[in-house]
Design an enzyme around this catalytic site. Structure first.
Site, short mmCIF file in Angstrom:
data_model
loop_
_atom_site.label_atom_id
_atom_site.label_comp_id
_atom_site.label_asym_id
_atom_site.label_seq_id
_atom_site.Cartn_x
_atom_site.Cartn_y
_atom_site.Cartn_z
N ARG A 29 0.78 -0.47 0.16
CA ARG A 29 -0.27 -0.30 -0.14
C ARG A 29 0.86 1.39 0.04
O ARG A 29 1.23 1.42 0.63
CB ARG A 29 -0.95 -0.03 1.09
N HIS A 100 8.07 1.44 -10.50
CA HIS A 100 6.51 1.36 -9.76
C HIS A 100 5.79 1.54 -10.71
O HIS A 100 5.36 3.06 -10.98
CB HIS A 100 6.78 1.26 -8.24
N HIS A 102 1.83 1.97 -10.42
CA HIS A 102 0.21 2.40 -9.38
C HIS A 102 -0.50 2.17 -9.46
O HIS A 102 -0.35 2.05 -10.74
CB HIS A 102 0.21 4.08 -9.12
P1 AMP Z 1 5.71 8.50 -7.32
O1 AMP Z 1 6.13 10.25 -7.62
O2 AMP Z 1 5.56 7.63 -9.21
O3 AMP Z 1 7.58 7.69 -7.42
O4 AMP Z 1 5.68 7.37 -6.55
C1 AMP Z 1 5.80 6.85 -5.72
C2 AMP Z 1 5.07 7.20 -4.34
O5 AMP Z 1 6.03 6.12 -3.47
C3 AMP Z 1 3.98 8.00 -3.70
O6 AMP Z 1 2.88 8.22 -4.25
C4 AMP Z 1 5.32 7.61 -1.79
O7 AMP Z 1 3.71 8.31 -1.67
C5 AMP Z 1 5.26 6.36 -2.00
N1 AMP Z 1 6.63 6.30 -1.01
C6 AMP Z 1 7.13 6.73 -0.30
N2 AMP Z 1 7.67 5.94 0.66
C7 AMP Z 1 7.04 5.10 0.86
C8 AMP Z 1 6.74 3.95 1.18
N3 AMP Z 1 8.04 3.84 2.28
N4 AMP Z 1 5.72 3.30 1.56
C9 AMP Z 1 4.85 3.11 1.04
N5 AMP Z 1 5.00 3.53 0.06
C10 AMP Z 1 5.43 4.58 0.00
#
Ligand code: AMP
Length: 120
Positions: A29, A100, A102
């Protein structure tokens, strides 16, 4: 490539709310959910951005989509629908440099995603 927070999650050095794991990928999540369901599906192989994908990684990226499909069915939102997004670099909104997918679901999602999308 230096380790990101996602490598630490893969290595269980920091906690995450993991919903799926196999030998190739991990899904957990998002810590700042943008929808009622907001999951991140990541490869265990640390690929930095889509731009760093090699020929040999093509099936790995397909695997991430396959995991999204499986989770959607198992969590019961496949028929209602969902969105999968992979951001790339600064203009794409990437903040963690380990690719990653989403997976967003649980409500009707707006489109286009940003109000300035058509201002080129
Ligand atoms: P992006 O901006 O597409 O690189 O997405 C990175 C995502 O990682 C963001 O939606 C963050 O909220 C999420 N994120 C960052 N650190 C964590 C964490 N420790 N656990 C879960 N999600 C994270």
């Amino acid at each position: 490539m230096s380790d990101t927070i996602f490598t630490k999650i893969i290595n269980k050095e920091i906690p995450a709310d993991v919903v799926y794991e196999d030998e190739i990928s991990l899904a957990f999540r998002d810590i700042q959910p943008q929808a009622p369901v907001h999951l991140l599906i990541i490869p265990k192989k640390p690929i930095v951005t889509i731009n760093d994908m090699d020929e040999e990684d093509k099936s790995l990226f397909g695997h991430l989509f396959f995991v999204a499909k499986k989770i959607a069915a198992e969590m019961g939102f496949a028929d209602d629908g969902y969105r999968v997004v992979m951001n790339c670099n600064e203009h794409g909104g990437q903040s963690v440099y380990h690719v990653h997918l989403h997976l967003l679901a649980g409500k009707p999602l707006g489109w286009p995603p940003y109000s300035d999308t058509l201002k080129v």
